[in-house]
Enzyme design. Sequence first.
Site, PDB file in Angstrom:
ATOM      1  N   ARG A 325       0.831  -1.206   0.000  1.00 56.88           N
ATOM      2  CA  ARG A 325       0.000   0.000   0.000  1.00 56.88           C
ATOM      3  C   ARG A 325       0.869   1.261   0.000  1.00 56.88           C
ATOM      4  NH1 ARG A 325      -5.499   1.610   0.761  1.00 56.88           N
ATOM      5  NH2 ARG A 325      -6.176  -0.552   0.722  1.00 56.88           N
ATOM      6  N   GLU A 728      -9.414   5.863   7.435  1.00 61.34           N
ATOM      7  CA  GLU A 728      -7.977   6.097   7.290  1.00 61.34           C
ATOM      8  C   GLU A 728      -7.594   7.375   6.543  1.00 61.34           C
ATOM      9  OE1 GLU A 728      -5.906   1.805   7.024  1.00 61.34           O
ATOM     10  OE2 GLU A 728      -7.525   2.100   5.598  1.00 61.34           O
TER      11      GLU A 728
END
Length: 779
Positions: A325, A728
């Site tokens: 990621r 997030e």
Amino acid sequence: MTAPLDQKNMDRPLKHVRKALAHDSAIKHVRGSATYIDDIVEPVGTLHVVPGWARDAVRGKIQSIDLEPVKSAPGVIAVLTYEDIPGTNDCSSAFGGDPVLAMDEILFYGQVIFAVVAETRDAARKAAVKAKIEIAPITPILTPEDAVAADTTVLPDYQFRRGSPETGLQASDEVLSGSMFIGGQEHFYLEGQVAMALPQEDGGMLVHTSTQHPTEVQHTVAKVLGVPDALITAEVRRMGGGFGGKESQANQWASLAALAARKTGRTCKIRLDRDDDMIMTGKRHDFKVDWKVGYDDTGRIRAVDLAFLARCGYSADLSLGVNDRTLFHADSSYFYPDAQIRSRRLRTDTCSNTAFRGFGGPQGMLAAERLIDAIAITLGKDPLEIRKLNFYDGERNLTPYGMPVEEYEVMHDLISKLETSSDYWTRREKIREFNAKNAVLKKGLALTPVKFGISFTLKHLNQAGALVHLYTDGSVHLNHGGTEMGQGLYQKVAQVVAEEFGVTMDKVVITATNTSKVPNTGPTAASSGTDLNAMAAKIAAQEIKDRLISFLCEQHQCGADAIHFGDNKVIVGEQSFALAEIAKQAHMARIQMSHAGFYATPGITWDRESATGRPFYYFAFGGACAEVTIDTMTGEMTIDRVDILHDVGHSLNPSIDMGQIEGGFVQGMGWLTTEELVWDEQGRLRTHAPSTYKIPTASDLPEEFNVELYQGTGNPEATVYRSKAVGEPPVMLANAVFGAIVDAVASLNPGEVPDLHAPATPEAIMKAVQDMRRRKASS
């Protein structure tokens, strides 16, 4: 299955969804009556477990262990070692290499070697320090540089590559390069790691666990005990914070509680001391980033070469997904025509770093913002100009991993609106004037974007289940695989279910996540908790409602369009019935009023081996403008003002989403300014308590803090009520603070890029200031 769009639901007025309703536990939180694991009434005879470790040893071979002083200590019932594990001595999430109890080697400072089981927690803690352990020391590998020199990794290297970055760099008008260190972060959840295991019949175990991933705890406990998963039930009603630190890290403590319960036949509870918790559990990954960027004379990027060297710790844990990621978000919001983005997952003799809110994305995005700042400072242009120049657009909308950015207009519009609402250009001019008049205090300003991909990049995790019952009194039982850690997931899902049934919120009873109700769940992570679980619950409620509609159509000889649910009633033509009455009639007619809903995110096609496909269902966007003042004599910094505009689609609950945005920003701000992890040369964590590790406090908040939700057309994808994830992405809004600090330091020597690393503590700022002055003096 995937949920079809219910256009009728989209068009009718909404009673609960998109309303600013209070968190389901808000009153309990304020009163202190919300039940966490340590609040559960302990059965008579409950024992307490405390981990034991070699407090004077860091890395080495275990030569001898004398546990007799521990066993003979007052109140001690048992002392567990790896030899007491009937199953597999491993609590890893996937790759192995995470022993529950060390065998013949200590891999990092704080590794658990044994566990004390005693009548009281105090007795167990006092006994645990009595062990006599001799270690043959091994020189530890601690830093990314150490690991590169030793060529030691926990996973193979990985990269994204597009075009020819080598050719692109050669063809660029200008090339800049440098290195940047990005620190890790302690989760610092209010409720520490805790678990309580209760023995059941036939070797079963009920485990109350503070985890984001109950199914993984279930599987791990079963593996450690050597029993089938079906004999283990993991349950969690709420956590006092998680932030990723309870995704895989909860496994070990649940396993130790269950192992002790298996050994003694009594309920056993483990609750880590805060110091032990910080020493023994993983953190956000820290990185060394080597970067090179080529660009033309306007500041438009031509080619990028980024190398991320990650300190993963002693085992793989979740480092595959985290580091992937990082690469996915190393573009931030910018188009790279030619790019090489590489990652090395380095093995070090430190605790295994793990998931943390953003899951590697924040580190990747911060590195991208360093490229932009460097270009802008070198060219003498405003960083916002360079950012906008490099944004994804209609012709330049393909990411380095091949996924198009389809909503780039949202990003452009959002940043434009924030640019106006924050009065960016007027303030920029005032800051120039301020800095020209002040020799000691310097101000900085930055406006940075957020583009965050929503979905698990491991495709199989993009699924969820929910169990919904409608009872004959019109009340609704709701259960799903998501976990509540304060973020408001339970409340949002309940709002969706209440909307579907047309009942008031008091009719929906939220129940604890339990692996015996909804099996094979994924973690509550990747900002996908609501997208997945609310859709699964919506599908379950729709199925039950459809059964009732079919029943009523037959009973009243009418079409489905004549039937409406709302206000705890069912309208059938001109007649009105209480939902409870209809539920009773359906029960008498033997209509099933329970359903297990299931949802799998559509359109996820990512193939990691070939690095092709679509890893994300959609992107969430945001922007933040931050203004700071630094003291060039001390390195101290204050945040004067922050303006945030964030995209949540059509918000399911605006008040909860605002809380997530504000909290995420402050957590990111702490990561980038005050929260510094320090290991000594022997590998011992020295910042393992609030006295040495500084999280943001109320006094650190911006003096002026403006937060708004972006008002757009909603999520173009078929998410639940066109909402977007919010867990997030707000963390990365704090990049604006770091950018503003860079801007302030850069004012000391225009044209020179500050050598500032994260976190930008007063010491780090002072070093950067002194370096800028030295460079200016020598020029």
